[in-house]
Scaffold this active site. Sequence first.
Site, PDB file in Angstrom:
ATOM      1  N   SER A  97      17.606  86.849 -10.661  1.00 32.16           N
ATOM      2  CA  SER A  97      18.715  86.787 -10.057  1.00 32.16           C
ATOM      3  C   SER A  97      19.765  88.059  -9.923  1.00 32.16           C
ATOM      4  CB  SER A  97      19.676  85.907 -10.589  1.00 32.16           C
ATOM      5  OG  SER A  97      20.676  85.357  -9.812  1.00 32.16           O
ATOM      6  N   ASP A 241      22.872  89.181  -4.055  1.00 32.31           N
ATOM      7  CA  ASP A 241      22.149  89.788  -5.504  1.00 32.31           C
ATOM      8  C   ASP A 241      20.522  89.806  -5.070  1.00 32.31           C
ATOM      9  OD1 ASP A 241      21.654  87.096  -5.145  1.00 32.31           O
ATOM     10  OD2 ASP A 241      21.856  86.607  -7.391  1.00 32.31           O
ATOM     11  N   ASP A 243      18.346  87.660  -5.303  1.00 32.15           N
ATOM     12  CA  ASP A 243      17.659  86.230  -4.966  1.00 32.15           C
ATOM     13  C   ASP A 243      18.422  85.468  -3.905  1.00 32.15           C
ATOM     14  OD1 ASP A 243      19.645  85.338  -6.839  1.00 32.15           O
ATOM     15  OD2 ASP A 243      18.277  83.656  -7.147  1.00 32.15           O
ATOM     16  N   ASP A 245      21.492  84.051  -3.523  1.00 31.95           N
ATOM     17  CA  ASP A 245      22.274  82.770  -3.777  1.00 31.95           C
ATOM     18  C   ASP A 245      23.631  83.236  -3.960  1.00 31.95           C
ATOM     19  OD1 ASP A 245      22.015  83.829  -6.197  1.00 31.95           O
ATOM     20  OD2 ASP A 245      21.321  81.839  -7.268  1.00 31.95           O
TER      21      ASP A 245
HETATM   22 MG    MG Z   1      21.227  84.821  -7.824  1.00 31.23          MG
END
Ligand code: MG
Length: 446
Positions: A97, A241, A243, A245
Site C-alpha cells: 500500500s 498510493d 495500490d 485504494d
Molecule cells: Mg493503499
Amino acid sequence: MESLIVGVSGVRGVVGEGLTPEVVVRFGAAFGTYLAGGRVVVGRDSRRSGQMMRDALVAGLVSTGCDVTDVGIVPTPTIQLAVEELETSGGVAITASHNPVEWNALKFVGAGGAFLSAGEGARLLDLYRAGTTQRVGWGDIGSITADRSAVDRHIERVLGLSVIDVDRIRERQYGVAIDCCNGGASIAFPQLLRSLGCAVVELNCEPSGLFPRDPEPVPRNLSELSQAVRKVQADVGFATDADGDRLSIVSNSGKPLGEEASLALAVSYVLAIRPGPVVANVSTSRAIDDIAARFGQPVIRSKVGEAHVVRAMRDSKAVIGGEGNGGVIFPELHYARDGMVGMAFVLASLAGQGVSVDELAGGLPRYHIVKESARATSATQDELTDIARSAFPDGSYDLTDGVKVMWENRWVHIRVSGTEPIVRIIAEAPEEEEASRMCSVVKERL
Ligand code: MG
C-alpha cells in the site's frame, strides 16, 4: 516473526528481512488450508519484489489444492471486485500500500470481496503458526490461470453506477492530471478517466515499481502533481498510493486539498442522492459529521482499518463510508476502499454543479487536521489512556480504538499503528495551531 507486522487482515514486512519467500509460501499454504480449496484471485502492485512474492504465494496456494486466477498488476479494489464477480473462495492482494518500496505485504480477502475480519484473520494466523497445512498429492495440485480483464470489468461497473451521470461528465471533457506513483493503479486509473471522456495527463503511470515519491498521497508528496496541474491548466489532479485504494485531490489552482477531503466530497455527493447512515473510522475528520448533519443523517464511528469500517457499514446499512486517509467505500459498487469510485464522484460533483474544484472544496466544513507519529511501539492501551487523561482531563473519551478525546469542535486521537511500528497521534481543530498543540502535548508525554 519479529520483523513481520501482522495486522487485522494481513501481514507485512521489509522484503529480505521479515518478509521472505519462505514466509510467503507458508502463508499461501495456510490461506489455502483456511479456505479449504476452491479458486483464489491473486493480484499485486508494481513493486520489484512483487513477482517473487506472487510466485511464492501461488506455490503455497496450489500446494493445498487451490486453483489460482492471477489478475496481474492492478489496484487492490480491483482484486476485491474480481473475488466477488468470479465468486471465488477468496483472494490475496500483494501490496504494501502506502509503505515505502522496500516493504511488501499480503492482504487476505474472503469470499464476497471484503478483507478478512479480525476473527477470520486470527484463525488464519493460528493455521500459519501451527503449520498444520493440508498439502495435496501431485494429481490434485491446483491450476494457475491468468485473467487480464479485471480492470475492464471494474471500469464497466463504475460507469454503470446509477448515481453517476456518465454522459454529463463526458460532455465536460475535463482535463485531469494523475499521479499513480508508478504503482498498481498506473494502468487502471488513467483508463477509467479516459473512459469518462477526460483529457488525461499521466505522471508516474508506468507500473515499474520504482517509486519517484513517497507513495502516501498526502500534500507534502504531491508537489509534482500540483505543478503539473498548474502547467497544463487541468481541471483537477488526482493522486493515489501504490495500490489504488486511497485517493487525494489537487484543485484546479494546484492546491492539494488534503486526503481528508476525498471522503468528505464523496459523502456530500452521495447523501444528496441517497440519504442514509455514514460510517467513518474514529480518526476521520469532523467534516463528515457536519456534512451528514446537513442531510439529517447519522455518522457511525468504527475502529481504524478497512475491515472494521466495512463491518460497521454492513451493520448500519450505510450508504457511504470510508477512512479519512482518502479511502472511499461505496457499497452499491462493493465493500472496498476504491480510488476509482472516488474519482468518479469528484468528476460527477463537478459536472453536476458546474463548478471548479476550488469552488467545490470551498463548500466543505473548515477544519485543520494534524497527523503525527512517535516511536513508542510498546505502549499499551492503558498507558495511552493514562497519558490522555493527564493531558486532557476535561474532554469526553471514546475508547473504540486507542483513545480519542473530544470537545465540541476539536479532538485528538492516539493509537498504536496496525501497519507500522509507531504510535499515531491525530488532532483536529478549527485552527491549525490548536491541532498542532494537542499533538505536541501528547508527543511530549510519550
Ligand atoms: Mg493503499
